[in-house]
Write a protein that holds these residues in place. Structure first.
Motif, short mmCIF file in Angstrom:
data_model
loop_
_atom_site.label_atom_id
_atom_site.label_comp_id
_atom_site.label_asym_id
_atom_site.label_seq_id
_atom_site.Cartn_x
_atom_site.Cartn_y
_atom_site.Cartn_z
N LEU A 92 8.12 8.54 4.45
CA LEU A 92 7.38 7.28 4.34
C LEU A 92 5.92 7.48 4.77
O LEU A 92 4.99 6.98 4.12
N ILE A 96 2.10 7.34 2.25
CA ILE A 96 0.90 6.49 2.39
C ILE A 96 -0.32 7.13 1.71
O ILE A 96 -0.96 6.49 0.88
N MET A 99 0.14 6.90 -1.97
CA MET A 99 -0.13 5.55 -2.51
C MET A 99 -1.63 5.28 -2.54
O MET A 99 -2.13 4.63 -3.45
N PHE A 104 0.56 2.46 -5.72
CA PHE A 104 1.89 2.13 -5.22
C PHE A 104 2.99 2.67 -6.12
O PHE A 104 3.97 3.25 -5.65
N PHE A 108 5.15 5.22 -4.11
CA PHE A 108 6.42 4.68 -3.65
C PHE A 108 7.57 5.17 -4.53
O PHE A 108 8.69 5.40 -4.05
N THR A 112 10.78 6.98 -3.06
CA THR A 112 12.12 6.42 -3.28
C THR A 112 13.05 7.45 -3.93
O THR A 112 14.21 7.59 -3.55
N ILE A 134 13.42 0.16 -8.99
CA ILE A 134 12.90 -0.57 -7.81
C ILE A 134 11.38 -0.69 -7.89
O ILE A 134 10.80 -1.74 -7.63
N LEU A 138 9.42 -4.18 -8.08
CA LEU A 138 8.46 -4.62 -7.06
C LEU A 138 7.10 -4.90 -7.69
O LEU A 138 6.39 -5.83 -7.29
N PRO A 151 -1.21 -1.43 -3.43
CA PRO A 151 -2.20 -0.35 -3.51
C PRO A 151 -2.34 0.16 -4.96
O PRO A 151 -1.33 0.44 -5.62
#
Lengths: 158, 505
Positions: A92, A96, A99, A104, A108, A112, A134, A138, A151
């Protein structure tokens, strides 16, 4: 010494250092002036209290081993669980900058995919499908339906 | 506005179609997250907070309250069917609820939990409705010294009741106070503890802290646990969910016990519904004519804690709405939400924001009925949520958490803070540091510092102002007593050990 008391010792030492830093830093600011208490007034009190209580915690960990606590329970648990949680967190944290650079969807999505594949042990195909579904869901939920920004990354952002 | 006028006004607000919708959405989400072990109402409210920036405050707080008390309804389902509490407050419900389910009375257990939640939740609300106006009137006489003393007493109670390890609870609170100090001092514009980061000048974003400490750390703990669960059969048909007359008769006192215990314990900062449920269970067992039945599927052993953890909601909202002092993590986040929407909880809230105050109170009556209706016939549907694989659920929650933290400020730095607070929350849980005192310290830190500095400015630096005024003196003495209680207990234990050793010698 049990793992709980080792944890308490580390926490005690770390928090003593934090408290000392707070006291040292706030001692440079005005404590009390003609207009009343200054910015250093409140932090000196809680910083000092942190030092006192943290030293007590550290000393207590050297004297006794508390019976309750998650670390104590862990000795009977599979340590793989802790490594899985830490690996998920590292993933995670690494997501960052991804991203930030690629946005994103890409950052992400990759996180994932890796999480589902390697932490939850699903097949490559299932991990890919879950990550894609997902991420797209999102994206539809936030920027499209709720108009909440995600982002965008350096390449796609304004 | 009298209580009855206020309540009628509240129902005219709560029954507006949009507010009804938010009430149902909150109750539904609350039930879902109550059923899902590992995701609590605090985390959910924190995650959803950034999405409500543009919402009407009445609708927003109605939804958050729905999540807050809805989670308590949902939490019992997993306790009864899985022997695994969805919420900490449902832990004790496992004892008799699961035993009832194993004996084929799962439907009746779910029914008793729902009925007890409804009855006690409504009694708690009635008490909130009638006690809040006099408390708010009394609090109008509070100045900065009284508020400072009140916050000191509140945090002392949080420390005392918030965790099994007293020094760790104190340290959590103090670190929360420190985190609240980070940024620019509002009195002098002095930047404090910013580590050279201009992004910290505005202070730590509450969303990053709350979502990190609750949501991210909970997911990490769930990944670590890697539990697999086996669901007991969900009873089909509404008839199978109704307890027998004899079972209901056994629960009469439990409903009353749960209602009163839950409300009064809910009033105490830091106590929360978990303590309320344990205390009511203890009382129920102590006064029962058949204490031997407890632990083997006694309906009253389920009704009392389930009632208490719902009546607690009314008690917990009382200090939040009338004094502006939250008593737990969820109410702390709700306080932040209200301030964010421009509503100031406190003694003047009833006058300044009657729509929000009375609309919220009335919506909770509606929500309680909605939850009863939802939880009886739809329990089978809700139980299916447990079949959603965790490899879908956890990334989804992480994604929503990141979107929530980024959406609050549009700054990746806050997402970094979210991840940092995630590992901090995980570490705190592993080392036995309670997280609720940290959040409360953070939420109250600014107001507490402002109150003490204003008090000392008023008195030209004389600290006696804090003890000269009777209310503040009483509150500070209470705080001192609360903080000394564990020390006295330790002294007494040490003296007993010495006495025993001497006797043996």
């Amino acid at each position: 010494m049990t793992r709980q008391s080792t944890g308490d010792l580390i926490a005690g030492v770390g928090l003593t250092a934090l408290g000392a830093y707070i006291v040292w830093e706030s001692s440079a600011w005005k404590f009390f002036g003609p207009e009343g208490p200054g910015p250093g007034f409140f932090p000196i009190f809680y910083g000092g209290l942190i030092v006192v209580v943290a030293i007590y915690l550290a000393f207590r960990s050297l004297r006794v081993a508390p019976a309750e606590g998650i670390f104590a329970d862990d000795e009977e648990k599979d340590p793989k669980g802790v490594w899985a949680a830490l690996a998920a967190w590292v993933g995670l944290a690494l997501a960052i900058p991804l991203m930030d650079i690629f946005g994103f969807m890409a950052g992400f999505g990759i996180f994932t995919f890796l999480l589902v594949r390697f932490i939850f042990g699903q097949s490559y195909l299932r991990a890919f499908i879950v990550a894609a579904a997902i991420t797209v869901a999102l994206h539809i939920l936030f920027p499209v339906l709720l108009e909440v920004d995600l982002p965008e990354g350096m390449f796609w952002g304004a | 506005m009298t209580v009855f006028e206020g309540l009628i006004h509240g129902f005219s607000i709560a029954l507006q179609p949009m507010n009804l919708l938010w009430c149902f959405v909150g109750c539904f989400l609350g039930t879902v997250i109550g059923i899902l072990p590992g995701l609590g109402p605090s985390a959910t409210i924190a995650i959803l907070l950034p999405l409500t920036f543009n919402m009407d405050p009445t609708g927003g707080i109605i939804m958050f309250a729905g999540i807050y008390y809805g989670a308590k309804y949902g939490g019992s389902t997993t306790s009864i069917l899985l022997n695994m509490p969805g919420e900490a407050s449902s832990v004790i419900s496992c004892v008799d609820g699961y035993q009832m389910a194993k004996k084929g009375r799962g439907g009746a257990a779910l029914g008793i939990a729902a009925i007890a939640s409804f009855v006690a939740g409504t009694v708690g609300l009635l008490m909130l409705t009638f006690v809040a106006p006099p408390v708010a009137s009394f609090a109008l006489s509070f100045g900065s010294p009284e508020y400072f003393a009140l916050m000191v007493m509140g945090l002392s109670l949080v420390v005392l009741l918030g965790g099994s390890d007293f020094p760790k609870a104190i340290l959590s609170t103090l670190v929360g106070l420190w985190l609240a100090s980070i940024g620019t001092d509002l009195f002098t514009a002095q930047s404090r503890f910013i580590f050279g980061q201009s992004s910290l000048l505005g202070g730590i974003e509450f969303m990053s802290l709350a979502i990190g400490i609750f949501a991210i750390s909970e997911i990490l703990l769930n990944i670590e646990a890697r539990g697999t669960v086996e669901l007991l059969k969900v009873p089909k048909g509404l008839r199978n969910l109704f307890p027998s007359w004899a079972e209901l008769k056994d629960c009469r006192f439990a409903f009353l016990n749960g209602s009163l215990t839950g409300f009064f314990i809910g009033l105490l900062p830091g106590a929360g519904s978990t303590i309320a449920s344990f205390v009511s269970y203890g009382i129920e067992k102590a006064v029962s004519r058949h204490p031997e039945r407890f632990g083997h599927g006694a309906p009253e052993g389920l009704a009392a804690p389930e009632g208490a953890n719902n009546a607690d909601t009314g008690g917990a909202l009382l200090p939040l709405l009338t004094l502006g002092i939250p008593g737990g993590a969820s109410t702390a986040i709700m306080l932040t939400a209200l301030i964010m929407w421009g509503v100031k909880p406190g003694p003047l809230m009833m006058q300044q924001s009657p729509d929000v105050f009375w609309g919220l109170v009335a919506s909770m009556y509606v929500g309680n009925v909605a939850l009863l209706v939802m939880n009886l016939p739809l329990v089978g549907v809700f139980a299916q949520i447990l079949r959603v694989p965790i490899y879908i659920l956890h990334p989804m929650i992480l994604g929503v958490a990141i979107a929530g933290a980024y959406g609050a400020s549009g700054n990746m730095f806050d997402v970094g803070l979210l991840v940092f607070f995630g590992i901090m929350g995980y570490g705190m849980a592993k080392l036995g540091f309670p997280s609720a005192p940290l959040i409360l310290g953070f939420v109250l830190g600014d107001a507490m510092e402002r109150a003490v500095r204003q008090s000392l400015t008023m008195s030209n630096g004389d600290p006696m102002i804090l003890v000269d005024r009777p209310i503040s003196a009483v509150l500070l003495i209470l705080a001192a007593v609360i903080l000394c209680a564990p020390l006295l207990h330790r002294v007494r234990s040490a003296r007993r050990i010495v006495a025993e050793a001497e006797a043996e010698a």
